[in-house]
Design an enzyme around this catalytic site. Structure first.
Site, PDB file in Angstrom:
ATOM      1  N   MET A  74       0.799  -1.225   0.000  1.00 16.06           N
ATOM      2  CA  MET A  74       0.000   0.000   0.000  1.00 16.06           C
ATOM      3  C   MET A  74       0.833   1.278   0.000  1.00 16.06           C
ATOM      4  O   MET A  74       0.294   2.374   0.139  1.00 16.06           O
ATOM      5  CB  MET A  74      -0.960   0.012   1.198  1.00 16.06           C
ATOM      6  CG  MET A  74      -1.912  -1.160   1.229  1.00 16.06           C
ATOM      7  SD  MET A  74      -2.842  -1.318  -0.312  1.00 16.06           S
ATOM      8  CE  MET A  74      -3.629  -2.890  -0.023  1.00 16.06           C
ATOM      9  N   CYS A  75       2.143   1.158  -0.134  1.00 17.22           N
ATOM     10  CA  CYS A  75       3.007   2.343  -0.205  1.00 17.22           C
ATOM     11  C   CYS A  75       2.961   2.929  -1.609  1.00 17.22           C
ATOM     12  O   CYS A  75       3.045   2.202  -2.595  1.00 17.22           O
ATOM     13  CB  CYS A  75       4.446   1.993   0.159  1.00 17.22           C
ATOM     14  SG  CYS A  75       4.704   1.836   1.916  1.00 17.22           S
ATOM     15  N   HIS A  76       2.852   4.247  -1.666  1.00 21.83           N
ATOM     16  CA  HIS A  76       2.843   4.932  -2.958  1.00 21.83           C
ATOM     17  C   HIS A  76       4.250   4.971  -3.542  1.00 21.83           C
ATOM     18  O   HIS A  76       5.214   5.175  -2.809  1.00 21.83           O
ATOM     19  CB  HIS A  76       2.360   6.380  -2.784  1.00 21.83           C
ATOM     20  CG  HIS A  76       0.931   6.486  -2.394  1.00 21.83           C
ATOM     21  ND1 HIS A  76       0.515   6.362  -1.087  1.00 21.83           N
ATOM     22  CD2 HIS A  76      -0.182   6.703  -3.132  1.00 21.83           C
ATOM     23  CE1 HIS A  76      -0.798   6.498  -1.041  1.00 21.83           C
ATOM     24  NE2 HIS A  76      -1.250   6.707  -2.262  1.00 21.83           N
ATOM     25  N   MET A 112       8.015   5.021   5.760  1.00 24.34           N
ATOM     26  CA  MET A 112       8.246   3.642   5.323  1.00 24.34           C
ATOM     27  C   MET A 112       9.533   3.518   4.515  1.00 24.34           C
ATOM     28  O   MET A 112      10.227   2.500   4.594  1.00 24.34           O
ATOM     29  CB  MET A 112       7.048   3.120   4.526  1.00 24.34           C
ATOM     30  CG  MET A 112       5.774   2.992   5.350  1.00 24.34           C
ATOM     31  SD  MET A 112       5.968   2.124   6.926  1.00 24.34           S
ATOM     32  CE  MET A 112       6.527   0.526   6.381  1.00 24.34           C
ATOM     33  N   GLU A 113       9.877   4.554   3.764  1.00 22.75           N
ATOM     34  CA  GLU A 113      11.121   4.533   3.002  1.00 22.75           C
ATOM     35  C   GLU A 113      12.324   4.542   3.939  1.00 22.75           C
ATOM     36  O   GLU A 113      13.304   3.814   3.718  1.00 22.75           O
ATOM     37  CB  GLU A 113      11.162   5.717   2.028  1.00 22.75           C
ATOM     38  CG  GLU A 113      10.253   5.557   0.831  1.00 22.75           C
ATOM     39  CD  GLU A 113       8.753   5.669   1.123  1.00 22.75           C
ATOM     40  OE1 GLU A 113       7.966   5.222   0.279  1.00 22.75           O
ATOM     41  OE2 GLU A 113       8.363   6.188   2.192  1.00 22.75           O
ATOM     42  N   ASP A 127      24.118 -10.338   5.889  1.00 20.26           N
ATOM     43  CA  ASP A 127      24.457 -11.200   4.755  1.00 20.26           C
ATOM     44  C   ASP A 127      25.963 -11.259   4.515  1.00 20.26           C
ATOM     45  O   ASP A 127      26.506 -12.329   4.243  1.00 20.26           O
ATOM     46  CB  ASP A 127      23.760 -10.699   3.489  1.00 20.26           C
ATOM     47  CG  ASP A 127      24.163 -11.496   2.263  1.00 20.26           C
ATOM     48  OD1 ASP A 127      23.963 -12.735   2.278  1.00 20.26           O
ATOM     49  OD2 ASP A 127      24.683 -10.898   1.307  1.00 20.26           O
TER      50      ASP A 127
END
Length: 156
Positions: A74-76, A112-113, A127
């Site tokens: 749902m992130c633009h 969110m970014e 990693d």
């Protein structure tokens, strides 16, 4: 409070932001990775087999921030105007704190970014040194602060 990602029939939707005012928005997120002394030493002395860990983590964090809308449904998709990533050595843990600042002038926030960039940066560290230490712990991924937008400012 009504969730904005659900329509009147409780179906998922991406929020329409077309009527929102364009404002400058900034978000800062951070997280920590704890590891063995051997893994920490290999990173700070740049003696890992996969190359420069922290520099690679910074690049990965920037890339992760840019890919957020492809990972979180749902992130633009947005036009970020700036992304900065800082890595702080925490020899007392041992480990590192990674912080991402995301910025844009637009109609939706960049929390969110910043959080995604932080997560991807920390996962990249994991990693690159997992051959030395599989017991590393990633923790405290969190929004530190945000500015701009209708919901106002936030500072942890």
């Amino acid at each position: 409070m009504k969730l904005t990602h659900l329509d009147e029939k409780d179906r998922p939707k991406m929020v329409d932001v077309s009527d929102k005012e364009q404002t400058t928005r900034v978000a800062v997120a951070s997280g920590i990775i704890e590891m063995s002394q051997d893994a920490y030493d290999a990173i700070v002395t740049q003696k890992t087999k996969k190359g420069p860990v922290l520099q690679t983590a910074v690049i990965a964090a920037i890339m992760g921030s840019k890919k957020t809308s492809e990972l979180i449904p749902m992130c633009h998709p947005i036009n970020l105007s700036g992304i900065n990533c800082d890595v702080e050595e925490l020899p007392e843990l041992p480990g590192f704190k990674l912080s991402v600042t995301a910025k844009l002038t637009g109609q939706t926030g960049v929390e969110m970014e910043a959080l995604t960039g932080t997560s991807i940066g920390l996962l990249t560290i994991y990693d690159m040194v997992k051959a030395i230490d599989k017991g590393m712990v990633i923790r405290n991924i969190q929004l530190e602060e945000k500015a701009g937008g209708k919901s106002g400012d936030f500072k942890r």
